[in-house]
Design a protein around this motif. Structure first.
Motif, PDB file in Angstrom:
ATOM      1  N   GLY A 241       0.795  -1.227   0.000  1.00  0.00           N
ATOM      2  CA  GLY A 241       0.000   0.000   0.000  1.00  0.00           C
ATOM      3  C   GLY A 241       0.825   1.274   0.000  1.00  0.00           C
ATOM      4  N   ASP A 242       2.117   1.160   0.360  1.00  0.00           N
ATOM      5  CA  ASP A 242       2.988   2.341   0.381  1.00  0.00           C
ATOM      6  C   ASP A 242       3.685   2.574  -0.957  1.00  0.00           C
TER       7      ASP A 242
ATOM      8  N   PRO B 166       4.188   3.286  -5.110  1.00  0.00           N
ATOM      9  CA  PRO B 166       3.482   4.141  -6.068  1.00  0.00           C
ATOM     10  C   PRO B 166       2.309   3.377  -6.700  1.00  0.00           C
ATOM     11  N   SER B 167       1.351   4.106  -7.246  1.00  0.00           N
ATOM     12  CA  SER B 167       0.135   3.463  -7.759  1.00  0.00           C
ATOM     13  C   SER B 167       0.438   2.477  -8.890  1.00  0.00           C
ATOM     14  N   THR B 168       1.577   2.675  -9.577  1.00  0.00           N
ATOM     15  CA  THR B 168       1.960   1.714 -10.619  1.00  0.00           C
ATOM     16  C   THR B 168       2.327   0.352 -10.037  1.00  0.00           C
ATOM     17  N   GLY B 169       2.650   0.304  -8.730  1.00  0.00           N
ATOM     18  CA  GLY B 169       3.069  -0.944  -8.106  1.00  0.00           C
ATOM     19  C   GLY B 169       4.523  -1.284  -8.359  1.00  0.00           C
TER      20      GLY B 169
ATOM     21  N   ARG C  87      -1.945  -3.583  -4.112  1.00  0.00           N
ATOM     22  CA  ARG C  87      -1.905  -2.954  -5.425  1.00  0.00           C
ATOM     23  C   ARG C  87      -2.471  -3.974  -6.416  1.00  0.00           C
TER      24      ARG C  87
END
Ligand SMILES: [Zn+2]
Length: 593
Positions: free
Chosen positions: A317-318, A320-323, A343
């Protein structure tokens, strides 16, 4: 000025007065019922008697230089002394009735030494030789000095299991310990002030290096040796990097004494790299501030084995949104995911070296896609714990085979302990099983896909009834089909401890454990299911998980070593590699459903 000085001396003497009690006679009863000896005395005479006894004696934690402890017991019960701070290298000394020991503390050594007591011998060289005769006392000190010198100390061929020899030197010239009768010829050159300890293992018939003076190797000495760590003569070597004494890259030497250790740690701002030369390919061995690596030299493989190293931990969860996972900075990265901490996709690290490992553990209900660059890998389902390893071409390869399990507990056991406890026992057993596989560097991991309470027939009396009966129950077959479980594990209150089929087809991927025994039974029984039979004849003599009564959480493998003694975890006679048996069978079992 002179006047002031004497005043200061008088003051310090006055302030020190409360600790000038010097000698005190204590028993457990006059020590608050405790065997933990107090600080602040120069000498403690500690005695024990029937009704005035302590199980464990612990030496003062902050002793003064030269502090003395005398222990005597006439109690019928055996006590033991915590010997972790004593120079003999074992962790406890037994104190049976009539045992007597005297110990003193040396601030320079940082250790207690045994002055007298028990069955021990104090030896010095005789006529220039220092040969310890066969069948020595439990503890033998051999002290070499300029006054009584020998250049070589020889250990006896025959000794009782657990015998200890402590070699100490204050001599100006170097003293070596003869490799004869030692299992591993670790470096053994003592300099003045050194203490090297050896333990006799009857099961493998020889002496093994134990606690020894740690040699500090300065980074400047590595620089002076063209970047290669110089061998020091001690089996224990320590490099402590600081901002004032550091080097960019350390090469470990091409050869070394058998089981020699090198520990490298850093308090420096800048990173140091440990070169891959002369080691296995262990990945990104960068030493950052606060990191510690330990290597052990194994001549049979002509290389330094990585014994311990730091891991990098991340929460999904920490990221970046790209994973995208960050670059590798240690040989092992661990990523945790769960509902609310996940993610949709995880991208494996871009910067990596051969041998690097990433472990993703997920409890999230939605699957996680995994990608390495443009290459899609198999997605992770809930409860999976999967490792990826960078191969020779630095391509990420999935290493883990996941085996899905249906876990059962009997209604009768739940009546006895509660359903919550039964479920908790199964979770704990699964954790121990997967930890044991991880410790042994085995490839499969078990995953729970369903946990069910089973009403069992009253005809089941023994674990064998449960083992043979459960797999054929219609209810169990239905649950197994619905959950697509590759195997079944059952816990009940029948007579016994645990049992599992040895290998076999899908119908026999079944084992049982009983609540009369511990939760580590599951790791042993699943070992049977993975086609591993009982093994008692370990090279180490230590009990491992597949011992008939269980043991340390390791499956036997020649490439994993007992951390303290460096003994490989293999079976002595045939070199059986339990991990290979498990790895070879894993794809078959994973394909059962
Ligand atoms: Zn067994």
């Amino acid at each position: 000025m002179k006047h002031l000085l004497s005043l200061a001396l008088a003051l310090s003497a006055a302030l020190a007065l409360p600790s000038f009690a010097q000698t005190v006679a204590l028993t457990p009863n006059s020590n608050g019922g405790s065997g933990t000896l107090p600080n602040g005395f120069d000498q403690i005479d500690f005695s024990m008697h029937n009704g005035n006894w302590a199980r464990t004696l612990i030496l003062p934690s902050a002793p003064r230089d030269g502090a003395r402890v005398n222990i005597a017991t006439d109690a019928a019960l055996t006590s033991h002394l915590d010997a972790s701070g004593v120079d003999i290298g074992i962790n406890r000394i037994d104190l049976p009735t009539h045992a007597n020991y005297s110990l003193s503390y040396s601030a320079a050594d940082g250790f207690w030494t045994v002055l007298s007591g028990g069955t021990m011998t104090h030896s010095v060289p005789s006529n220039g030789t220092a040969v310890i005769a066969d069948n020595p006392n439990k503890i033998t000190y051999m002290r070499v000095s300029d006054a009584v010198f020998a250049s070589k100390v020889s250990l006896p061929k025959a000794a009782a299991e657990g015998s200890i020899v402590v070699v100490k030197s204050t001599a100006t010239q170097a003293v070596t310990v003869d490799p004869a009768n030692r299992i591993y010829a670790s470096s053994a050159t003592l300099r003045s002030g050194d203490t090297f300890g050896y333990l006799y293992r009857a099961d493998i018939g020889g002496w093994i290096s134990i606690r020894s003076t740690v040699r500090h190797v300065a980074a400047s000495a590595i620089v002076a040796n063209q970047g290669t760590l110089p061998l020091s003569g001690s089996p224990r070597n320590l490099v402590e990097l600081t901002d004032t004494d550091r080097i960019d890259q350390i090469v470990l030497p091409k050869t070394a004494g058998n089981r020699d250790r090198v520990t490298i740690r850093s308090q420096a701002t800048a990173n140091t790299v440990i070169a891959p030369a002369n080691t296995g390919l262990y990945g990104t061995t960068t030493v950052r501030n606060g990191d510690e690596y330990q290597f052990m030299y194994v001549p049979a493989r002509q290389r330094w084995e990585l014994i311990s190293s730091p891991s990098a931990f991340h929460q999904a969860g920490d990221l970046p949104s790209t994973g995208q996972l960050p670059d590798m900075v240690t040989p092992h990265m661990v990523v945790n995911a769960a509902d609310g901490n996940t993610r949709a996709e995880l991208l494996l690290p871009v910067a990596r070296k051969t041998g690097d490992r990433v472990t993703i553990k997920t409890q999230a209900t939605t699957a996680i896609k995994v990608r390495s660059g443009q290459t899609a890998l198999a997605p992770l389902a809930a409860g999976e714990q999967v490792s990826y390893v960078a191969d020779a071409n630095k391509a990420w390869q999935r290493q883990t085979t996941t085996i899905d399990m249906l876990l059962l507990y009997s209604a009768k056991a739940a009546t006895q302990l509660g359903a919550d406890t039964m479920r908790a026992r199964l979770v704990e057993g699964m954790g121990i099983t997967n930890d044991t596989l991880e410790n042994s560097l085995a490839k499969p991991r078990f995953r729970t896909v369903s946990t069910q309470q089973l009403t069992t027939p009253d005809s089941w009396k023994t674990q064998t009834d449960a083992l043979n009966g459960a797999k054929d129950l219609a209810q169990v077959k239905t649950w197994r089909t619905q959950s697509k479980a590759d195997g079944i594990y059952y816990e009940g209150n029948e007579e016994g401890c645990g049992q599992g089929f040895l290998g076999g087809n899908a119908d026999f991927m079944m084992s049982v454990g009983m609540i009369a025994c511990g939760t580590d039974v599951m790791s042993h029984e699943l070992g049977h299911n993975m086609n591993v039979n009982h093994n008692t004849n370990f090279e180490s003599g230590d009990r491992l998980v597949m011992n008939p009564v269980g043991g340390a959480p390791f499956f036997a493998t020649p490439f994993v070593f007992l951390p303290e003694l460096g003994i490989p975890l293999t079976v002595k006679m045939d070199g059986l590699n339990e991990v290979k048996v498990i790895d070879d069978r894993a794809p078959t079992v994973a394909a059962f459903r």
